[in-house]
Design a protein around this motif. Sequence first.
Motif, PDB file in Angstrom:
ATOM      1  N   GLU A 398      40.826  28.507  50.743  1.00  0.00           N
ATOM      2  CA  GLU A 398      39.742  27.848  51.461  1.00  0.00           C
ATOM      3  C   GLU A 398      38.761  28.906  51.947  1.00  0.00           C
ATOM      4  N   ASP A 399      38.436  28.904  53.242  1.00  0.00           N
ATOM      5  CA  ASP A 399      37.493  29.856  53.804  1.00  0.00           C
ATOM      6  C   ASP A 399      38.193  31.003  54.528  1.00  0.00           C
ATOM      7  N   GLU A 400      39.477  31.162  54.325  1.00  0.00           N
ATOM      8  CA  GLU A 400      40.210  32.205  55.018  1.00  0.00           C
ATOM      9  C   GLU A 400      40.887  33.091  53.989  1.00  0.00           C
ATOM     10  N   HIS A 401      41.271  34.269  54.385  1.00  0.00           N
ATOM     11  CA  HIS A 401      41.964  35.188  53.502  1.00  0.00           C
ATOM     12  C   HIS A 401      43.433  35.264  53.899  1.00  0.00           C
ATOM     13  N   VAL A 402      44.317  35.125  52.925  1.00  0.00           N
ATOM     14  CA  VAL A 402      45.750  35.265  53.134  1.00  0.00           C
ATOM     15  C   VAL A 402      46.198  36.479  52.339  1.00  0.00           C
ATOM     16  N   THR A 403      46.945  37.372  52.960  1.00  0.00           N
ATOM     17  CA  THR A 403      47.406  38.567  52.263  1.00  0.00           C
ATOM     18  C   THR A 403      48.903  38.518  52.049  1.00  0.00           C
ATOM     19  N   LEU A 404      49.336  38.970  50.868  1.00  0.00           N
ATOM     20  CA  LEU A 404      50.743  39.023  50.512  1.00  0.00           C
ATOM     21  C   LEU A 404      51.101  40.452  50.130  1.00  0.00           C
ATOM     22  N   ARG A 405      52.339  40.832  50.394  1.00  0.00           N
ATOM     23  CA  ARG A 405      52.861  42.155  50.024  1.00  0.00           C
ATOM     24  C   ARG A 405      53.790  41.969  48.830  1.00  0.00           C
ATOM     25  N   LEU A 406      53.447  42.577  47.689  1.00  0.00           N
ATOM     26  CA  LEU A 406      54.222  42.421  46.466  1.00  0.00           C
ATOM     27  C   LEU A 406      54.806  43.770  46.061  1.00  0.00           C
ATOM     28  N   PRO A 407      56.115  43.849  45.860  1.00  0.00           N
ATOM     29  CA  PRO A 407      56.713  45.118  45.414  1.00  0.00           C
ATOM     30  C   PRO A 407      56.422  45.377  43.942  1.00  0.00           C
ATOM     31  N   HIS A 408      56.392  46.652  43.568  1.00  0.00           N
ATOM     32  CA  HIS A 408      56.273  46.988  42.152  1.00  0.00           C
ATOM     33  C   HIS A 408      57.438  46.346  41.396  1.00  0.00           C
ATOM     34  N   GLY A 409      57.158  45.849  40.198  1.00  0.00           N
ATOM     35  CA  GLY A 409      58.170  45.146  39.425  1.00  0.00           C
ATOM     36  C   GLY A 409      58.025  43.640  39.470  1.00  0.00           C
ATOM     37  N   THR A 410      57.115  43.142  40.341  1.00  0.00           N
ATOM     38  CA  THR A 410      56.879  41.701  40.437  1.00  0.00           C
ATOM     39  C   THR A 410      56.210  41.195  39.155  1.00  0.00           C
ATOM     40  N   LYS A 411      56.680  40.049  38.661  1.00  0.00           N
ATOM     41  CA  LYS A 411      56.069  39.456  37.469  1.00  0.00           C
ATOM     42  C   LYS A 411      54.743  38.796  37.852  1.00  0.00           C
ATOM     43  N   VAL A 412      53.699  39.128  37.102  1.00  0.00           N
ATOM     44  CA  VAL A 412      52.373  38.564  37.342  1.00  0.00           C
ATOM     45  C   VAL A 412      51.724  38.261  36.003  1.00  0.00           C
ATOM     46  N   GLN A 413      50.560  37.651  36.067  1.00  0.00           N
ATOM     47  CA  GLN A 413      49.736  37.427  34.874  1.00  0.00           C
ATOM     48  C   GLN A 413      48.378  38.070  35.089  1.00  0.00           C
ATOM     49  N   VAL A 414      47.852  38.672  34.043  1.00  0.00           N
ATOM     50  CA  VAL A 414      46.509  39.239  34.064  1.00  0.00           C
ATOM     51  C   VAL A 414      45.765  38.728  32.841  1.00  0.00           C
ATOM     52  N   GLY A 416      45.690  35.854  31.702  1.00  0.00           N
ATOM     53  CA  GLY A 416      46.528  34.923  30.964  1.00  0.00           C
ATOM     54  C   GLY A 416      47.726  35.541  30.279  1.00  0.00           C
ATOM     55  N   THR A 417      47.918  36.856  30.411  1.00  0.00           N
ATOM     56  CA  THR A 417      49.028  37.543  29.757  1.00  0.00           C
ATOM     57  C   THR A 417      50.082  37.939  30.778  1.00  0.00           C
ATOM     58  N   ASP A 418      51.353  37.653  30.460  1.00  0.00           N
ATOM     59  CA  ASP A 418      52.453  38.014  31.359  1.00  0.00           C
ATOM     60  C   ASP A 418      52.657  39.522  31.367  1.00  0.00           C
ATOM     61  N   THR A 419      52.880  40.066  32.534  1.00  0.00           N
ATOM     62  CA  THR A 419      53.145  41.495  32.654  1.00  0.00           C
ATOM     63  C   THR A 419      53.921  41.724  33.945  1.00  0.00           C
ATOM     64  N   VAL A 420      54.169  42.980  34.261  1.00  0.00           N
ATOM     65  CA  VAL A 420      54.912  43.351  35.460  1.00  0.00           C
ATOM     66  C   VAL A 420      54.072  44.350  36.245  1.00  0.00           C
ATOM     67  N   LEU A 421      54.075  44.203  37.537  1.00  0.00           N
ATOM     68  CA  LEU A 421      53.293  45.080  38.395  1.00  0.00           C
ATOM     69  C   LEU A 421      53.920  46.467  38.445  1.00  0.00           C
ATOM     70  N   GLY A 422      53.120  47.472  38.085  1.00  0.00           N
ATOM     71  CA  GLY A 422      53.586  48.849  38.097  1.00  0.00           C
ATOM     72  C   GLY A 422      52.909  49.659  39.176  1.00  0.00           C
ATOM     73  N   PRO A 423      53.253  50.949  39.290  1.00  0.00           N
ATOM     74  CA  PRO A 423      52.667  51.806  40.321  1.00  0.00           C
ATOM     75  C   PRO A 423      51.246  52.217  39.960  1.00  0.00           C
ATOM     76  N   PRO A 424      50.486  52.699  40.936  1.00  0.00           N
ATOM     77  CA  PRO A 424      49.132  53.173  40.658  1.00  0.00           C
ATOM     78  C   PRO A 424      49.180  54.534  39.985  1.00  0.00           C
ATOM     79  N   SER A 425      48.030  54.985  39.512  1.00  0.00           N
ATOM     80  CA  SER A 425      47.965  56.327  38.943  1.00  0.00           C
ATOM     81  C   SER A 425      48.172  57.356  40.039  1.00  0.00           C
ATOM     82  N   ARG A 426      48.680  58.518  39.665  1.00  0.00           N
ATOM     83  CA  ARG A 426      48.972  59.547  40.668  1.00  0.00           C
ATOM     84  C   ARG A 426      47.693  60.054  41.319  1.00  0.00           C
ATOM     85  N   THR A 427      46.606  60.008  40.582  1.00  0.00           N
ATOM     86  CA  THR A 427      45.334  60.474  41.134  1.00  0.00           C
ATOM     87  C   THR A 427      44.520  59.324  41.689  1.00  0.00           C
ATOM     88  N   GLY A 428      45.102  58.131  41.591  1.00  0.00           N
ATOM     89  CA  GLY A 428      44.349  56.954  42.004  1.00  0.00           C
ATOM     90  C   GLY A 428      44.215  56.826  43.487  1.00  0.00           C
TER      91      GLY A 428
END
Length: 532
Positions: A398-414, A416-428
């Motif tokens: 709606e008009d509010e923001h809700v934040t969630l904390r997701l651990p690396h390894g969580t299944k997500v879609q990007v 429309g493609t299924d993937t798994v959340l990985g860590p950021p780049s070391r220089t990121g």
Amino acid sequence: MSAETGRGDGGLTIHRVPGGTMATRAVAIVTDALLDGGSPGHLAVLARVNSALLPVQVALTEAGIVHTAPLDAAVLQRTGVRTALAYLRLALDTERLGRGDVFDTLNRPARKVKSAVTPHLPRGGRWSIRALEQVCDQLDTTHRERFAGYLGDLRHLEAAITDGADTARCLWLVRNRIGLGEAMDALDASRRRPEGSSHGDDLDALEQLAALQPDPAAFAGWLAERLQVPGEPTGVTLSTVHRVKGMEWPTVLVVAANQGLFPHRLADDEEEERRVFHVAITRCQQAVHVLCDRDRASPFVDELDPDTTSAPPGQDDGEGRRRSRPGRADQRGDAGGTPGGSVGTARADGEAAATPPAFLPDGRLRAAVGVDLTLAGGLTGRICGLGRHHVIVQIRDEDEHVTLRLPHGTKVQVDGTDTVLGPPSRTGGRAGEGGGAAGRGGRAVDSGRLPVGGEDPEPDDALFETLRTWRSRVAATNGVPAYLVFHDRHLQVLAGRKPTTLTQLASCPGVGPAKLERYGDDLLDLIAEHLG
């Protein structure tokens, strides 16, 4: 020049016309330009919001003039439009009332009766009004009076049609006597920004359209048919002001320059609204026509002065504002647009800017601020912060923001493609170490606690528990987490303020337009029942 038209000075002409005739006047101006040798592609019709373009689009279609047709039949599903047309259909045939039309109108305006009436409604998809009148006998005194009032509204509108009321009169009765206008104002009051068309804008557009089709029995079908006519890219351009940044046409019409639109009724920055109007009237190369209702013209129209509008580019207009060269009025960025900036920078409103996704060699998504993703259950969000072993995802609810904390390894879609959340780049970088989360540029990310005014009354514990029970039931029915229906803190505010009208409910935190539409009647019923 006639009094109805107003006055013209050089390339500017102001048309002050009677209410309901603006679309007809716009078509006459376009027709004259075409007869003078112009082509449709050399003309543009601009408005503050899309709804204000609807009468002109339909009128151009009626006249056989090609145009870009920015609106289609989807506009008929907007809440105010759908409800007004439903009232017309019900009153036109009270022997065959459609179930959907009844439910669309029963809660607009809010009568706090739906939950009480629904169990007693006859089976089937269509009912006679006499059958519904018999339902009154099965209701308690309060709900019987409310439901009888609703049926009385339908009878009154039916009688008006029988007595020869035209479409304009019928829509006036729906908006003002029955109270749809007040209900839509309450929905509009829950909005935070004047983006897109408000419900009030939609009702204004219907009133303009009523002048083009006065037969209430034919109105809905006629409108749906006209909205099926496809647009022509080389035709007359119809657009809101916000979509024409840097563009020009030989002739421009600025329509519906009325109170409530310039400045918009939901805006709180009059100077920004004045700039939007200035952008509109400087899209022309040769001539601009400003059309307004003569009884409620925008104050910006009254401010127009021939010396101001004809001042050479870059010279002071006499009021401390400098007139921009045509096509340059929006160099600072169009109102409502997103401030510029490279991909991966923070937006001015605090939300991370979009970032294209990147993937690790093993196929996992590389966590980065600004990446859009879809979570289990279809929730969509954007990564707004990075931790050592997790990311913070901001869900738009709606008009509010809700934040969630997701651990690396969580299944997500990007995309429309299924993937798994990985860590950021070391220089990121940009990661909040030690489980913290930071946004772009080191800004702290919202922890998920939603700010609510500190002066709210203490919540009524019994009402709070009633609301929590209701929320659990709704969440289970819809298959969504309870916090996406309402947060505890928002329910606590409701249990403290105890709103009894849609307008009061709309002013409560966490109650956006969609939630007001979806849950408003049930909430008011629960509170009213609690108050006795």
